[in-house]
Design a protein around this motif. Structure first.
Motif, PDB file in Angstrom:
ATOM      1  N   ILE A  22       0.818  -1.212   0.000  1.00 27.93           N
ATOM      2  CA  ILE A  22       0.000   0.000   0.000  1.00 27.93           C
ATOM      3  C   ILE A  22       0.853   1.264   0.000  1.00 27.93           C
ATOM      4  O   ILE A  22       0.586   2.215  -0.745  1.00 27.93           O
ATOM      5  N   ILE A  23       1.914   1.294   0.833  1.00 26.55           N
ATOM      6  CA  ILE A  23       2.624   2.564   1.063  1.00 26.55           C
ATOM      7  C   ILE A  23       3.914   2.747   0.259  1.00 26.55           C
ATOM      8  O   ILE A  23       4.305   3.885  -0.019  1.00 26.55           O
ATOM      9  N   LEU A  24       4.584   1.663  -0.126  1.00 27.04           N
ATOM     10  CA  LEU A  24       5.887   1.828  -0.783  1.00 27.04           C
ATOM     11  C   LEU A  24       5.830   2.619  -2.090  1.00 27.04           C
ATOM     12  O   LEU A  24       6.740   3.408  -2.363  1.00 27.04           O
ATOM     13  N   PRO A  25       4.809   2.449  -2.934  1.00 27.59           N
ATOM     14  CA  PRO A  25       4.801   3.214  -4.187  1.00 27.59           C
ATOM     15  C   PRO A  25       4.873   4.730  -3.985  1.00 27.59           C
ATOM     16  O   PRO A  25       5.465   5.435  -4.809  1.00 27.59           O
ATOM     17  N   ALA A  26       4.286   5.240  -2.930  1.00 22.58           N
ATOM     18  CA  ALA A  26       4.288   6.692  -2.696  1.00 22.58           C
ATOM     19  C   ALA A  26       5.392   7.147  -1.763  1.00 22.58           C
ATOM     20  O   ALA A  26       5.667   8.349  -1.659  1.00 22.58           O
ATOM     21  N   LEU A  27       6.026   6.199  -1.083  1.00 21.89           N
ATOM     22  CA  LEU A  27       6.905   6.559   0.029  1.00 21.89           C
ATOM     23  C   LEU A  27       8.193   7.252  -0.410  1.00 21.89           C
ATOM     24  O   LEU A  27       8.668   8.161   0.268  1.00 21.89           O
ATOM     25  N   GLU A  28       8.769   6.845  -1.532  1.00 24.44           N
ATOM     26  CA  GLU A  28      10.081   7.362  -1.910  1.00 24.44           C
ATOM     27  C   GLU A  28      10.074   8.873  -2.118  1.00 24.44           C
ATOM     28  O   GLU A  28      11.067   9.545  -1.846  1.00 24.44           O
TER      29      GLU A  28
END
Length: 307
Positions: A289-295
């Motif tokens: 859920i979060i990795l795609p937006a986290l960077e």
């Protein structure tokens, strides 16, 4: 720009370092002949002459190497340099890996005068490109490159796993996923539930190692020892609640028990801390859920991305 003033080594740990006229830096090892060299992140220690002179001005007669430093430099405020920055010395290249350190066994200087500046002012680096160095060599610092991998740490909280009553599977699963996504996982820890050990390690990883993101797994439920969120809130300067709100929103589509998790996310300095559940399956789902937006957020924290 600055320069190298002196080089010090010790042939045995626990002994004061002494000056040498030149040295050989070995890639991913440190200074050849120094007892603190090795395959770890604190291969070379650096201390600037300004801090040494300030200490001397208080009446302490200290020689180079007295604080356990390898390289004495001139012209740098090392505490203001970001972990991950490159340090160029002649043909050699170092990468700053840690700011300061905890002092568990006090050195001879501390025992003699009741103070030591290395834990506060010293920094550590690992050798990226080796070669010969000598006093007088010019030095310069280059900021973190935009394509430098993001660093991560993973902490599992579980009394039973810590006591070897069962195998931790969520921590290794998080490490695997992060490595596949290109993160440099610098530490993976297994701690008992509760606040004290988690809190001290979160502070160390954020302040000294300046890890870009710390993921915890476990200790987010309703059990009396599930105190991971409390430790996280205690160390954070700012909260990032939208991260855990997004996790909750998506997770409720999978199971209504998602509402029973007390996960939190927050920021300490330039480090993001995110609580994940104790289940490997739930960790995979949450990271998805979060990795795609986290960077993008990590890049803003690190200073290598714009809003």
């Amino acid at each position: 720009m600055g320069k190298l003033l002196a080089i010090c080594i010790s042939e045995k740990r626990g002994t004061q370092k002494f000056q040498i006229p030149e040295a050989e830096l070995k890639e991913n090892w440190g200074i050849v002949g120094d007892a603190h060299a090795g395959n770890w992140h604190r291969q070379v220690s650096l201390l600037d002459i300004q801090q040494i002179e300030e200490f001397r001005s208080k009446g302490a007669n200290v020689e180079f190497g007295a604080f356990g430093e390898n390289l004495i430099t001139e012209g740098f405020d090392w505490r203001s340099v970001q972990v991950g920055s490159r340090i160029l010395i002649g043909e050699c290249e170092l990468e700053l890996s840690q700011i300061g350190k905890a002092c568990h066994d006090h050195c001879a200087i501390y025992k003699a005068v009741g103070d030591c500046i290395m834990p506060r002012e010293g920094v550590f680096a690992k050798v990226i490109r080796g070669g010969s160095i000598k006093p007088g060599d010019e030095m310069k610092v280059e900021p973190i490159a935009k394509d430098h991998p993001y660093t991560a740490a993973v902490i599992t909280l579980s009394d039973r796993a810590y006591n070897q009553e069962y195998e931790d599977r969520s921590g290794p699963e998080i490490v695997r996923i992060l490595a596949e996504k290109g993160y440099d996982v610098v530490e993976a820890l297994l701690l008992p539930d509760g606040i004290p050990m988690l809190k001290s390690n979160l502070i160390r990883l954020a302040d000294q190692r300046q890890v870009n993101v710390i993921f915890t797994t476990g200790g987010t439920g309703f059990a009396p020892r599930d105190l991971t969120p409390e430790a996280t809130v205690a160390v954070c300067d700012r909260m990032a609640d939208a991260i855990t709100q997004a996790i909750l929103y998506k997770s409720l589509e999978i199971t209504d028990r998602a509402m029973l998790s007390r996960q939190r996310a927050g920021i300490r300095g330039k480090t993001l801390i995110v609580n994940l559940p104790g289940s490997p399956k739930a960790c995979r789902e949450d990271l998805g859920i979060i990795l795609p937006a986290l960077e993008h957020g990590l890049g803003i924290l690190r200073g290598t991305a714009a809003d």
